[in-house]
Design an enzyme around this catalytic site. Structure first.
Site, PDB file in Angstrom:
ATOM      1  CE  LYS A 114      47.886  29.835  50.837  1.00 37.93           C
ATOM      2  NZ  LYS A 114      46.578  29.582  51.320  1.00 37.93           N
ATOM      3  NE  ARG A 132      42.949  31.240  45.695  1.00 40.41           N
ATOM      4  CZ  ARG A 132      43.386  31.538  46.528  1.00 40.41           C
ATOM      5  NH1 ARG A 132      44.825  32.078  46.979  1.00 40.41           N
ATOM      6  NH2 ARG A 132      42.656  31.791  47.728  1.00 40.41           N
ATOM      7  NE  ARG A 160      42.370  34.649  57.086  1.00 40.31           N
ATOM      8  CZ  ARG A 160      43.440  33.806  56.339  1.00 40.31           C
ATOM      9  NH1 ARG A 160      44.382  33.979  55.395  1.00 40.31           N
ATOM     10  NH2 ARG A 160      41.999  34.164  55.245  1.00 40.31           N
ATOM     11  NE  ARG A 179      41.331  37.639  53.692  1.00 37.54           N
ATOM     12  CZ  ARG A 179      41.682  36.651  53.123  1.00 37.54           C
ATOM     13  NH1 ARG A 179      43.260  36.636  53.607  1.00 37.54           N
ATOM     14  NH2 ARG A 179      41.228  36.151  51.945  1.00 37.54           N
ATOM     15  NE  ARG A 208      38.400  32.935  51.536  1.00 37.80           N
ATOM     16  CZ  ARG A 208      38.736  33.073  52.682  1.00 37.80           C
ATOM     17  NH1 ARG A 208      38.725  33.433  53.471  1.00 37.80           N
ATOM     18  NH2 ARG A 208      40.549  32.742  52.392  1.00 37.80           N
TER      19      ARG A 208
HETATM   20  P1  AMP Z   1      43.629  34.831  49.412  1.00 36.83           P
HETATM   21  O1  AMP Z   1      44.137  36.250  50.363  1.00 36.83           O
HETATM   22  O2  AMP Z   1      45.022  34.008  48.944  1.00 36.83           O
HETATM   23  O3  AMP Z   1      43.037  33.680  50.179  1.00 36.83           O
HETATM   24  O4  AMP Z   1      42.678  35.334  48.332  1.00 36.83           O
HETATM   25  C1  AMP Z   1      41.574  36.084  48.847  1.00 36.83           C
HETATM   26  C2  AMP Z   1      40.636  36.000  47.598  1.00 36.83           C
HETATM   27  O5  AMP Z   1      41.326  36.483  46.080  1.00 36.83           O
HETATM   28  C3  AMP Z   1      40.859  34.516  46.594  1.00 36.83           C
HETATM   29  O6  AMP Z   1      39.194  34.064  47.749  1.00 36.83           O
HETATM   30  C4  AMP Z   1      40.094  34.534  45.275  1.00 36.83           C
HETATM   31  O7  AMP Z   1      38.871  35.694  45.098  1.00 36.83           O
HETATM   32  C5  AMP Z   1      41.123  36.046  44.949  1.00 36.83           C
HETATM   33  N1  AMP Z   1      42.696  34.954  44.310  1.00 36.83           N
HETATM   34  C6  AMP Z   1      43.909  35.247  45.242  1.00 36.83           C
HETATM   35  N2  AMP Z   1      44.626  34.803  44.696  1.00 36.83           N
HETATM   36  C7  AMP Z   1      44.203  34.263  43.691  1.00 36.83           C
HETATM   37  C8  AMP Z   1      44.200  33.194  42.500  1.00 36.83           C
HETATM   38  N3  AMP Z   1      45.237  33.168  42.526  1.00 36.83           N
HETATM   39  N4  AMP Z   1      43.247  32.905  41.176  1.00 36.83           N
HETATM   40  C9  AMP Z   1      42.080  33.479  41.189  1.00 36.83           C
HETATM   41  N5  AMP Z   1      41.234  34.245  42.399  1.00 36.83           N
HETATM   42  C10 AMP Z   1      42.454  34.577  43.903  1.00 36.83           C
END
Ligand code: AMP
Length: 218
Positions: free
Chosen positions: A13, A88, A127, A160, A171
């Site tokens: 994404k 999400r 990654r 990360r 996740r």
């Molecule tokens: P991402 O970079 O999108 O994989 O997000 C990293 C982390 O941020 C996720 O594993 C969640 O802990 C938190 N996070 C990001 N977006 C959301 C969301 N829409 N709702 C809840 N937690 C989020």
């Protein structure tokens, strides 16, 4: 064009969003990037978000929804936006609908970047990302000349904390449980456009760009 990029962690994404920014000039709103910046800056939001992120769990809806509403109210979102990593959960999707309605606008498309689960663990653990500009690399063949230094901006390239094998499994489980229902949610509303994300970046982007061009207003 108001568009959501939906898909599992590691589906690509963020990479597709970066190309959409270049091609269409829409603002990219990544809740993950917003939380990571808050963690790096040591803000109260960052302190709260960090414990969920480190475990691979979701930050509570009320926190996340508030942040997105604030961001969507910024003037650069008036002509459209790309949401990446939000919504999400079903309550987040409902809150987004309500917020857009009250702003007098609506979603145009939800692009599902579809990648089989088997491929995701490998992608996520390979990654790497630039801490400064967010550019995404991959140790399996797409690294900067100096592995620790971003080609684009000279920032530090790192892994990360939540891209380790232990956290990745949770996740992906969290995605299956909380986020997968949004595929049906948006399909029922006639908004879902699925693209096959298990191809190279440019092939995926051709399909993504076709959706955006097809949905542009005016
Ligand atoms: P991402 O970079 O999108 O994989 O997000 C990293 C982390 O941020 C996720 O594993 C969640 O802990 C938190 N996070 C990001 N977006 C959301 C969301 N829409 N709702 C809840 N937690 C989020």
């Amino acid at each position: 064009m108001n568009v959501i990029l939906l898909g599992a962690p590691g589906a690509g994404k963020g990479t597709q969003a970066a190309k959409m920014v270049q091609t269409f000039g829409l603002p990219h709103i990544s809740t993950g990037d917003i939380f990571r910046k808050a963690v790096a800056d040591g803000t109260p939001l960052g302190l709260e978000a960090k414990r969920y992120m480190d475990a691979g769990d979701l930050v509570p809806d009320e926190v996340t929804i508030g942040i997105v509403k604030e961001r969507l109210a910024q003037p650069d979102c008036a002509e459209g936006f790309i949401l990446d990593g939000f919504p999400r959960t079903v309550p987040q999707a409902d809150a987004l609908n309500a917020a857009l309605t009250s702003m007098g606008t609506a979603l145009d498309a939800v692009i599902l970047v579809d990648v089989p689960r088997e491929a995701l663990v490998e992608r996520l653990t390979a990654r790497r990302q630039c801490r400064a500009c967010g550019k995404i690399y991959n140790v399996m063949g797409d690294m900067p000349a100096d592995a620790a230094v971003c080609d684009e901006c000279g920032g530090e390239v790192y892994q990360r904390a939540d891209d380790t094998v232990e956290t990745v499994t949770n996740r992906l489980d969290v995605y299956d449980r909380n986020t997968m229902p949004l595929v049906e949610y948006y399909r029922e509303r006639g908004l879902l456009k699925a693209v096959d994300g298990a191809r190279d970046v440019d092939a995926v982007f051709e399909d993504v760009a076709a959706v955006v061009r097809g949905g542009q207003r005016g």
